[in-house]
Design a protein around this motif. Structure first.
Motif, mmCIF file in Angstrom:
data_model
loop_
_atom_site.group_PDB
_atom_site.id
_atom_site.type_symbol
_atom_site.label_atom_id
_atom_site.label_comp_id
_atom_site.label_asym_id
_atom_site.label_seq_id
_atom_site.Cartn_x
_atom_site.Cartn_y
_atom_site.Cartn_z
ATOM 1 N N ALA A 31 0.913 -1.095 -0.141
ATOM 2 C CA ALA A 31 -0.032 0.105 0.023
ATOM 3 C C ALA A 31 0.940 1.346 -0.143
ATOM 4 N N ALA A 51 -5.522 6.335 1.704
ATOM 5 C CA ALA A 51 -4.449 5.190 1.635
ATOM 6 C C ALA A 51 -4.744 4.228 2.735
ATOM 7 N N THR A 54 -8.141 2.235 2.454
ATOM 8 C CA THR A 54 -7.838 1.465 1.089
ATOM 9 C C THR A 54 -7.182 0.272 1.687
ATOM 10 N N ALA A 55 -6.188 0.182 2.254
ATOM 11 C CA ALA A 55 -5.504 -0.653 2.739
ATOM 12 C C ALA A 55 -6.207 -1.728 3.751
ATOM 13 N N ARG A 88 -0.851 10.617 0.613
ATOM 14 C CA ARG A 88 -0.712 9.387 0.640
ATOM 15 C C ARG A 88 0.521 8.664 1.381
#
Length: 88
Positions: A31, A51, A54-55, A88
């Motif tokens: 990631a 980020a 999503t991970a 990010r």
């Protein structure tokens, strides 16, 4: 916004890392996160909100598919990013 996630996957195996633990490690290492610390009894990762979230989604889905029977996680807000900055 910056987030930190702390997580563990179960069942534990002290002799050899189970498939679900290996998958979880692969997810967070791949990631786009700023900090990742993987250990035998707990793992942490930190980065921008998108980020990290999503991970976490990938971590939950892939670890369960790989045989995890329990995933414990905690997500904390650790800071606010600069407006307009890519987090990010």
């Amino acid at each position: 916004m910056r987030l930190r996630v702390e997580f563990t996957t179960e069942p534990f195996d002290l002799d050899e890392a189970p498939a679900h633990a290996v998958v979880a490690r692969e997810v967070v290492e791949a990631a786009e996160l700023d900090e990742v610390d993987v250990g035998p009894f707990g793992n942490t990762a930190e980065g921008g909100a998108d980020a990290v979230l999503t991970a976490v989604d990938a971590l939950l889905r892939r670890s369960l598919e790989a045989g995890a029977t329990r995933i414990s996680l905690q997500v904390n807000v650790v800071g606010q990013g600069v407006e307009g900055e890519d987090e990010r």
